[in-house]
Scaffold this active site. Sequence first.
Site, mmCIF file in Angstrom:
data_model
loop_
_atom_site.group_PDB
_atom_site.id
_atom_site.type_symbol
_atom_site.label_atom_id
_atom_site.label_comp_id
_atom_site.label_asym_id
_atom_site.label_seq_id
_atom_site.Cartn_x
_atom_site.Cartn_y
_atom_site.Cartn_z
ATOM 1 N N ASP A 118 37.842 31.601 39.641
ATOM 2 C CA ASP A 118 38.595 32.071 38.477
ATOM 3 C C ASP A 118 37.591 32.024 37.319
ATOM 4 O O ASP A 118 36.384 32.088 37.573
ATOM 5 C CB ASP A 118 39.824 31.168 38.226
ATOM 6 C CG ASP A 118 40.833 31.798 37.262
ATOM 7 O OD1 ASP A 118 41.635 32.624 37.704
ATOM 8 O OD2 ASP A 118 40.813 31.471 36.061
ATOM 9 N N LYS A 140 46.504 26.041 41.890
ATOM 10 C CA LYS A 140 45.417 26.366 40.953
ATOM 11 C C LYS A 140 44.657 25.086 40.644
ATOM 12 O O LYS A 140 45.234 23.994 40.673
ATOM 13 C CB LYS A 140 46.002 26.926 39.654
ATOM 14 C CG LYS A 140 45.019 27.712 38.834
ATOM 15 C CD LYS A 140 44.951 29.142 39.318
ATOM 16 C CE LYS A 140 43.863 29.934 38.651
ATOM 17 N NZ LYS A 140 43.963 31.356 38.985
HETATM 18 P P1 NDP Z 1 34.923 35.259 34.499
HETATM 19 O O1 NDP Z 1 34.529 33.884 34.137
HETATM 20 O O2 NDP Z 1 34.181 35.953 35.572
HETATM 21 O O3 NDP Z 1 34.902 36.196 33.199
HETATM 22 C C1 NDP Z 1 35.686 35.921 32.091
HETATM 23 C C2 NDP Z 1 35.327 36.903 30.991
HETATM 24 O O4 NDP Z 1 36.248 36.743 29.921
HETATM 25 C C3 NDP Z 1 33.937 36.659 30.408
HETATM 26 O O5 NDP Z 1 33.388 37.880 29.972
HETATM 27 C C4 NDP Z 1 34.216 35.732 29.234
HETATM 28 O O6 NDP Z 1 33.256 35.823 28.197
HETATM 29 C C5 NDP Z 1 35.550 36.289 28.755
HETATM 30 N N1 NDP Z 1 36.347 35.234 28.137
HETATM 31 C C6 NDP Z 1 36.716 34.042 28.689
HETATM 32 N N2 NDP Z 1 37.433 33.326 27.818
HETATM 33 C C7 NDP Z 1 37.527 34.089 26.696
HETATM 34 C C8 NDP Z 1 38.155 33.894 25.450
HETATM 35 N N3 NDP Z 1 38.829 32.770 25.174
HETATM 36 N N4 NDP Z 1 38.053 34.908 24.524
HETATM 37 C C9 NDP Z 1 37.368 36.038 24.807
HETATM 38 N N5 NDP Z 1 36.761 36.264 25.984
HETATM 39 C C10 NDP Z 1 36.843 35.304 26.902
HETATM 40 O O7 NDP Z 1 36.490 35.173 34.856
HETATM 41 P P2 NDP Z 1 37.353 36.193 35.722
HETATM 42 O O8 NDP Z 1 36.925 37.581 35.442
HETATM 43 O O9 NDP Z 1 37.382 35.702 37.102
HETATM 44 O O10 NDP Z 1 38.814 35.929 35.118
HETATM 45 C C11 NDP Z 1 39.304 36.644 33.982
HETATM 46 C C12 NDP Z 1 40.823 36.566 33.972
HETATM 47 O O11 NDP Z 1 41.336 37.157 35.186
HETATM 48 C C13 NDP Z 1 41.424 35.157 33.938
HETATM 49 O O12 NDP Z 1 42.644 35.200 33.241
HETATM 50 C C14 NDP Z 1 41.708 34.859 35.412
HETATM 51 O O13 NDP Z 1 42.709 33.887 35.573
HETATM 52 C C15 NDP Z 1 42.177 36.230 35.874
HETATM 53 N N6 NDP Z 1 42.098 36.486 37.306
HETATM 54 C C16 NDP Z 1 40.930 36.305 38.002
HETATM 55 C C17 NDP Z 1 40.878 36.609 39.356
HETATM 56 C C18 NDP Z 1 39.622 36.516 40.147
HETATM 57 O O14 NDP Z 1 39.645 36.916 41.312
HETATM 58 N N7 NDP Z 1 38.507 36.051 39.587
HETATM 59 C C19 NDP Z 1 42.084 37.040 40.075
HETATM 60 C C20 NDP Z 1 43.232 37.276 39.239
HETATM 61 C C21 NDP Z 1 43.220 36.982 37.909
HETATM 62 P P3 NDP Z 1 31.788 35.120 28.368
HETATM 63 O O15 NDP Z 1 31.103 35.877 29.443
HETATM 64 O O16 NDP Z 1 31.175 35.317 27.023
HETATM 65 O O17 NDP Z 1 32.050 33.704 28.731
HETATM 66 O O1 2IT Z 2 44.455 34.221 39.534
HETATM 67 C C1 2IT Z 2 44.124 34.529 40.699
HETATM 68 O O2 2IT Z 2 44.856 35.214 41.417
HETATM 69 C C2 2IT Z 2 42.808 34.107 41.185
HETATM 70 N N1 2IT Z 2 42.058 33.492 40.447
HETATM 71 C C3 2IT Z 2 42.390 34.400 42.605
HETATM 72 C C4 2IT Z 2 42.835 33.309 43.526
HETATM 73 C C5 2IT Z 2 42.319 33.390 44.938
HETATM 74 O O3 2IT Z 2 42.684 32.477 45.691
HETATM 75 O O4 2IT Z 2 41.587 34.305 45.304
#
Ligand code: NDP
Ligand code: 2IT
Length: 448
Positions: free
Chosen positions: A168, A128
């Site tokens: 992420d 990560k």
């Molecule tokens: P994004 O940056 O695309 O979106 C994050 C969202 O969560 C936004 O709407 C943001 O609000 C909100 N957010 C972030 N921090 C906070 C907080 N402290 N309190 C309230 N809302 C918050 O991120 P992802 O969708 O990619 O990731 C979201 C979660 O999913 C994370 O935990 C990540 O590790 C996990 N994840 C992501 C993967 C991926 O493929 N992207 C894969 C597996 C897990 P705002 O828009 O206002 O900033």
């Molecule tokens: O938390 C996760 O699994 C991710 N942010 C996706 C990682 C990846 O390599 O696609």
Amino acid sequence: MLKNPYIIRVYNDLQTKFNEQIEYLQAVKEFLSAIEPLVEQDKGLEKEAILERMVTPERIIKFRVPWQDDQGQVHINWGYRIQHSSLLGPYKGGLRFDTPVNESVMKFLAFEQTFKNALTGLPMGGGKGSADFSTRGKSDQEIMRFCQSYMTELAKHINENLDVPAGDIGVGKREIGYMYGQYKRLKGVELGSLTGKPVLANGSLGREEATGYGLIYFLQAMLNEENEEVSQKRFIISGLGNVGLNAIKKVIHLGGLVLAVSNSQGSLYDPQGINIKCLEDILVNHNKDLSIYTQERPHASFSKDSIWSRQIEADIALPCATQNEINAEQARKLIANGVRFLAEGANMPCTSEAIEVFNQSKDFIWAPAKAANAGGVAVSGLEMSQNAMRLKWSFEEVDEKLQTIMSDIFTRCKETCLAFDLGKNYAVAADIAAYQKIVQLIQMHGLV
Ligand code: NDP
Ligand code: 2IT
């Protein structure tokens, strides 16, 4: 409460060394307590220091990132890459650009990623990365300059056979595109050096949707066991980014009712069901200001309070924002409001105390992040395969493979529940299933 002396020693050592790394300690403790019965049975583990090798990252890289804003002011941020485990393949995991990131958050994410990736069945190790930089309020040019500077340093530590980052929080296809451009300037064309690339730049179709869709595929399999389905169920979904938004779209597509959504500014409750067109317009054209929604749909209500503190009756909760977003009090509130299922889209979104509340509630069933959100990294693995083969699969092909992977992960969890008499504790099952694989790999590799 940990009971096994070897586990207690390993955990206490970590606590002494990394007293302030609360997220890392939390993730490790949850994991160690899940695998305790297996450790108890295998007295040879301690001599080989298997657990120490499992919880300690292979490498921690920390570097400074200098960049210039539009006014010419120079700033310095910190970049991290934690290369946790290469047992199963190149280190694989996302990059997070967010102001609260630190070594503890990175270590917990890289640790969890290793086991998540093992569950996908694909050849990927775990890692990560991050920067304590937020794209919020930055111009496109500033973000490009930051990404270029970040990659100038990171490129020294990655390549398609060594370490393959993706997105992420705060890192989507725009940021990956800029980093990929810089990577090529430094090291030449290497299609598989990053995943989550824009589709036109050799990214995989379906990667953008994969985590959110995969989450719902896992949920469907879990509901199916109870003879229930997504259709007609009422959902509360936090996070309006890559994961949350695609989960919302899939739920609506399957006939579920999304009652409440949120981002970092607040939460929105629409008793008639969130209107996706109106929501997307706000995200794209109105600086993500959710309060605007009520102008068009006055029966809806906006609040600056956490979505998990609101009084909303629902059936299913999908936390898709960030770690520790649901605490024990909010967990009790969810149950009191009728919620019976939860699937973790975010990594470690529930505190240990919240998990205790869920596990003590007889009819509550929940899906852990390691299993339920593995769809994103799984399709990243499929992107690497396509890049290596110099070909491109259709969206339908990728989506079909994703469905198979998620349903296989669920089956693995279910079978582990049966084998270890765990009831419906899919979280402990996911940890045990991944642990069994990693233990064997450590032993196969000798002293590494
Ligand atoms: P994004 O940056 O695309 O979106 C994050 C969202 O969560 C936004 O709407 C943001 O609000 C909100 N957010 C972030 N921090 C906070 C907080 N402290 N309190 C309230 N809302 C918050 O991120 P992802 O969708 O990619 O990731 C979201 C979660 O999913 C994370 O935990 C990540 O590790 C996990 N994840 C992501 C993967 C991926 O493929 N992207 C894969 C597996 C897990 P705002 O828009 O206002 O900033
Ligand atoms: O938390 C996760 O699994 C991710 N942010 C996706 C990682 C990846 O390599 O696609």
